[in-house]
Scaffold this motif. Sequence first.
Motif, PDB file in Angstrom:
ATOM      1  N   ARG A 200      47.001  53.257  64.060  1.00 45.89           N
ATOM      2  CA  ARG A 200      47.767  52.041  63.985  1.00 45.89           C
ATOM      3  C   ARG A 200      47.685  51.349  62.379  1.00 45.89           C
ATOM      4  O   ARG A 200      48.736  51.111  62.060  1.00 45.89           O
ATOM      5  CB  ARG A 200      47.166  50.851  64.869  1.00 45.89           C
ATOM      6  N   ARG A 201      46.505  51.468  61.953  1.00 43.27           N
ATOM      7  CA  ARG A 201      46.418  50.960  60.636  1.00 43.27           C
ATOM      8  C   ARG A 201      47.273  51.827  59.450  1.00 43.27           C
ATOM      9  O   ARG A 201      47.931  51.344  58.710  1.00 43.27           O
ATOM     10  CB  ARG A 201      45.047  51.204  60.021  1.00 43.27           C
ATOM     11  N   MET A 202      47.292  53.194  59.676  1.00 42.60           N
ATOM     12  CA  MET A 202      48.077  53.948  58.732  1.00 42.60           C
ATOM     13  C   MET A 202      49.502  53.597  58.993  1.00 42.60           C
ATOM     14  O   MET A 202      50.228  54.009  58.046  1.00 42.60           O
ATOM     15  CB  MET A 202      47.745  55.459  58.741  1.00 42.60           C
ATOM     16  N   ALA A 203      49.962  53.457  60.301  1.00 40.73           N
ATOM     17  CA  ALA A 203      51.423  53.569  60.573  1.00 40.73           C
ATOM     18  C   ALA A 203      51.512  51.951  59.779  1.00 40.73           C
ATOM     19  O   ALA A 203      52.746  51.926  59.363  1.00 40.73           O
ATOM     20  CB  ALA A 203      51.690  53.191  61.862  1.00 40.73           C
ATOM     21  N   ASP A 204      50.803  50.900  59.812  1.00 39.11           N
ATOM     22  CA  ASP A 204      51.328  49.786  59.269  1.00 39.11           C
ATOM     23  C   ASP A 204      51.328  50.016  57.575  1.00 39.11           C
ATOM     24  O   ASP A 204      52.422  49.488  56.935  1.00 39.11           O
ATOM     25  CB  ASP A 204      49.989  48.671  59.340  1.00 39.11           C
ATOM     26  N   GLN A 205      50.555  50.900  57.173  1.00 34.05           N
ATOM     27  CA  GLN A 205      50.427  51.132  55.633  1.00 34.05           C
ATOM     28  C   GLN A 205      51.926  51.830  55.550  1.00 34.05           C
ATOM     29  O   GLN A 205      52.361  51.509  54.499  1.00 34.05           O
ATOM     30  CB  GLN A 205      49.262  52.168  55.267  1.00 34.05           C
ATOM     31  N   ALA A 206      52.269  52.910  56.261  1.00 33.09           N
ATOM     32  CA  ALA A 206      53.429  53.443  56.083  1.00 33.09           C
ATOM     33  C   ALA A 206      54.963  52.535  56.098  1.00 33.09           C
ATOM     34  O   ALA A 206      55.520  52.757  55.389  1.00 33.09           O
ATOM     35  CB  ALA A 206      53.543  54.698  57.235  1.00 33.09           C
ATOM     36  N   VAL A 207      54.760  51.640  57.059  1.00 39.45           N
ATOM     37  CA  VAL A 207      55.860  50.778  56.954  1.00 39.45           C
ATOM     38  C   VAL A 207      55.693  49.775  55.885  1.00 39.45           C
ATOM     39  O   VAL A 207      57.035  49.530  55.540  1.00 39.45           O
ATOM     40  CB  VAL A 207      55.701  49.802  58.263  1.00 39.45           C
ATOM     41  N   LEU A 208      54.787  49.257  55.286  1.00 38.55           N
ATOM     42  CA  LEU A 208      54.482  48.520  54.424  1.00 38.55           C
ATOM     43  C   LEU A 208      55.024  48.825  52.962  1.00 38.55           C
ATOM     44  O   LEU A 208      55.676  48.419  52.229  1.00 38.55           O
ATOM     45  CB  LEU A 208      53.189  47.959  54.370  1.00 38.55           C
ATOM     46  N   THR A 209      54.435  50.357  52.759  1.00 39.34           N
ATOM     47  CA  THR A 209      54.866  50.946  51.611  1.00 39.34           C
ATOM     48  C   THR A 209      56.270  51.637  51.439  1.00 39.34           C
ATOM     49  O   THR A 209      56.645  52.068  50.517  1.00 39.34           O
ATOM     50  CB  THR A 209      53.880  52.074  51.170  1.00 39.34           C
ATOM     51  N   GLY A 210      56.734  52.096  52.790  1.00 42.45           N
ATOM     52  CA  GLY A 210      57.942  53.001  52.929  1.00 42.45           C
ATOM     53  C   GLY A 210      57.535  54.388  52.367  1.00 42.45           C
ATOM     54  O   GLY A 210      58.403  55.180  52.104  1.00 42.45           O
ATOM     55  N   ARG A 211      56.248  54.785  52.432  1.00 43.61           N
ATOM     56  CA  ARG A 211      55.879  56.194  51.991  1.00 43.61           C
ATOM     57  C   ARG A 211      54.793  56.779  53.226  1.00 43.61           C
ATOM     58  O   ARG A 211      54.410  56.049  54.015  1.00 43.61           O
ATOM     59  CB  ARG A 211      54.949  55.769  50.839  1.00 43.61           C
ATOM     60  N   ARG A 212      55.086  57.949  53.281  1.00 40.12           N
ATOM     61  CA  ARG A 212      54.362  58.784  54.330  1.00 40.12           C
ATOM     62  C   ARG A 212      52.838  58.743  54.144  1.00 40.12           C
ATOM     63  O   ARG A 212      52.658  58.762  53.001  1.00 40.12           O
ATOM     64  CB  ARG A 212      54.872  60.231  54.532  1.00 40.12           C
ATOM     65  N   GLN A 213      52.333  58.545  55.018  1.00 38.76           N
ATOM     66  CA  GLN A 213      50.748  58.768  55.019  1.00 38.76           C
ATOM     67  C   GLN A 213      50.464  59.894  55.749  1.00 38.76           C
ATOM     68  O   GLN A 213      50.547  60.170  56.746  1.00 38.76           O
ATOM     69  CB  GLN A 213      50.275  57.542  55.824  1.00 38.76           C
ATOM     70  N   VAL A 214      49.537  60.699  54.974  1.00 38.94           N
ATOM     71  CA  VAL A 214      48.842  61.920  55.098  1.00 38.94           C
ATOM     72  C   VAL A 214      47.509  61.651  55.615  1.00 38.94           C
ATOM     73  O   VAL A 214      46.683  61.354  54.895  1.00 38.94           O
ATOM     74  CB  VAL A 214      48.845  63.143  54.153  1.00 38.94           C
ATOM     75  N   ILE A 237      57.572  57.699  62.643  1.00 39.93           N
ATOM     76  CA  ILE A 237      57.125  58.968  63.407  1.00 39.93           C
ATOM     77  C   ILE A 237      56.344  59.901  62.648  1.00 39.93           C
ATOM     78  O   ILE A 237      55.923  59.521  61.862  1.00 39.93           O
ATOM     79  CB  ILE A 237      58.780  59.920  63.421  1.00 39.93           C
ATOM     80  N   THR A 238      55.387  60.703  63.684  1.00 40.71           N
ATOM     81  CA  THR A 238      54.424  61.670  63.270  1.00 40.71           C
ATOM     82  C   THR A 238      54.907  62.854  63.500  1.00 40.71           C
ATOM     83  O   THR A 238      55.914  63.386  64.126  1.00 40.71           O
ATOM     84  CB  THR A 238      53.486  61.280  64.312  1.00 40.71           C
ATOM     85  N   GLU A 239      54.225  64.020  62.503  1.00 38.61           N
ATOM     86  CA  GLU A 239      54.734  65.367  62.590  1.00 38.61           C
ATOM     87  C   GLU A 239      53.414  65.962  61.847  1.00 38.61           C
ATOM     88  O   GLU A 239      52.542  65.118  61.186  1.00 38.61           O
ATOM     89  CB  GLU A 239      55.858  65.715  61.836  1.00 38.61           C
ATOM     90  N   SER A 240      53.065  67.184  62.491  1.00 43.34           N
ATOM     91  CA  SER A 240      52.046  67.999  62.031  1.00 43.34           C
ATOM     92  C   SER A 240      52.567  68.784  60.805  1.00 43.34           C
ATOM     93  O   SER A 240      53.575  69.468  61.153  1.00 43.34           O
ATOM     94  CB  SER A 240      51.242  68.528  63.016  1.00 43.34           C
ATOM     95  N   ILE A 241      51.738  69.060  59.674  1.00 46.56           N
ATOM     96  CA  ILE A 241      52.128  70.089  58.755  1.00 46.56           C
ATOM     97  C   ILE A 241      50.671  70.846  58.292  1.00 46.56           C
ATOM     98  O   ILE A 241      49.742  70.399  58.660  1.00 46.56           O
ATOM     99  CB  ILE A 241      52.409  69.102  57.576  1.00 46.56           C
ATOM    100  N   GLY A 242      51.056  71.974  57.614  1.00 44.55           N
ATOM    101  CA  GLY A 242      49.832  72.820  57.357  1.00 44.55           C
ATOM    102  C   GLY A 242      49.597  73.828  58.301  1.00 44.55           C
ATOM    103  O   GLY A 242      50.180  74.029  59.390  1.00 44.55           O
ATOM    104  N   GLU A 243      48.578  74.805  57.920  1.00 39.95           N
ATOM    105  CA  GLU A 243      48.308  75.756  58.740  1.00 39.95           C
ATOM    106  C   GLU A 243      46.571  75.530  59.172  1.00 39.95           C
ATOM    107  O   GLU A 243      45.739  74.734  58.606  1.00 39.95           O
ATOM    108  CB  GLU A 243      48.024  77.067  58.175  1.00 39.95           C
ATOM    109  N   GLU A 244      46.438  76.005  60.350  1.00 37.09           N
ATOM    110  CA  GLU A 244      44.920  75.907  60.765  1.00 37.09           C
ATOM    111  C   GLU A 244      44.058  76.470  59.854  1.00 37.09           C
ATOM    112  O   GLU A 244      44.235  77.575  59.361  1.00 37.09           O
ATOM    113  CB  GLU A 244      44.648  76.264  62.156  1.00 37.09           C
ATOM    114  N   PRO A 245      42.968  76.108  59.730  1.00 37.19           N
ATOM    115  CA  PRO A 245      42.182  74.720  60.255  1.00 37.19           C
ATOM    116  C   PRO A 245      42.337  73.665  59.522  1.00 37.19           C
ATOM    117  O   PRO A 245      41.879  72.444  59.441  1.00 37.19           O
ATOM    118  CB  PRO A 245      40.838  75.249  60.368  1.00 37.19           C
TER     119      PRO A 245
END
Length: 260
Positions: A200-214, A237-245
């Motif tokens: 929730r905190r990072m979602a707020d940050q994404a909305v406030l800055t307009g930038r994706r949060q990783v 919205i959320t998405e997963s990126i990168g390879e395991e692990p």
Amino acid sequence: MKQERTTLEVIAPTVEEAIARGLNQLGLSQDQVEVEVLDPGSRGFLGIGSRHARVKLSVKAAGEPPVEVASTMPETGALPQVEEEGVAESGMPLGQWDEQKAVEVARRVVGELLDRMKVHARLRVRIQPPQEENAQSVVWVEIQGDDLSILIGRRSETLNALQYISSLIVSREMGVWVPLIIDVQGYRARRERQLRILARRMADQAVLTGRRQVLEPMPANERRIIHLELRDHPEVITESIGEEPNRKVTIVPKRPARRL
């Protein structure tokens, strides 16, 4: 172009990672080198007593045929994902299972694994009803005792490995895939609360800055908590990126930053 460095030794947690690091340092592809595994390393038992792998990469002369290096290292993590064909990723068939028997088998299997690890603890095993529509019941194993941090490990790697191995053994004894979760003194519940707050905190940050949060790399079960917490969020919205692990969740704003 003549290579100044014709051989390179690399140490890494796995053979595959050592090869990848070596190729990156040499700036070559795998078919341009010969790979010699000097030490395959060891994961130890559930990650305890592990040893890094060591490989040597030798640059080939022009015209030599490529050599295929097969991957032999298994992956560990949270509960395997279930495929639509009616077979779990572990190869076990899906279907109904006897809850009482599953509880008894899980108690014995986890207890024996802890004995092998020389960990003294108490077990509480129960059936957790489905938490979502069309979901299955889960065998929940709570491990309690003193100083059990060794069972959690860095980024819960040891706990996830213990859970995965236990799931495989229990399911094979039952003859059908049995979803199983292992917790240590309420760690998973605390971690889930932390992840929901973080989401929730990072979602707020994404909305406030307009930038994706990783976010930091997480195992699949923890990434799922982030996705579920924000799946109905109106502005991200959320998405997963990168390879395991090192797979990560990114939180992406749907609109540009708010004007202050």
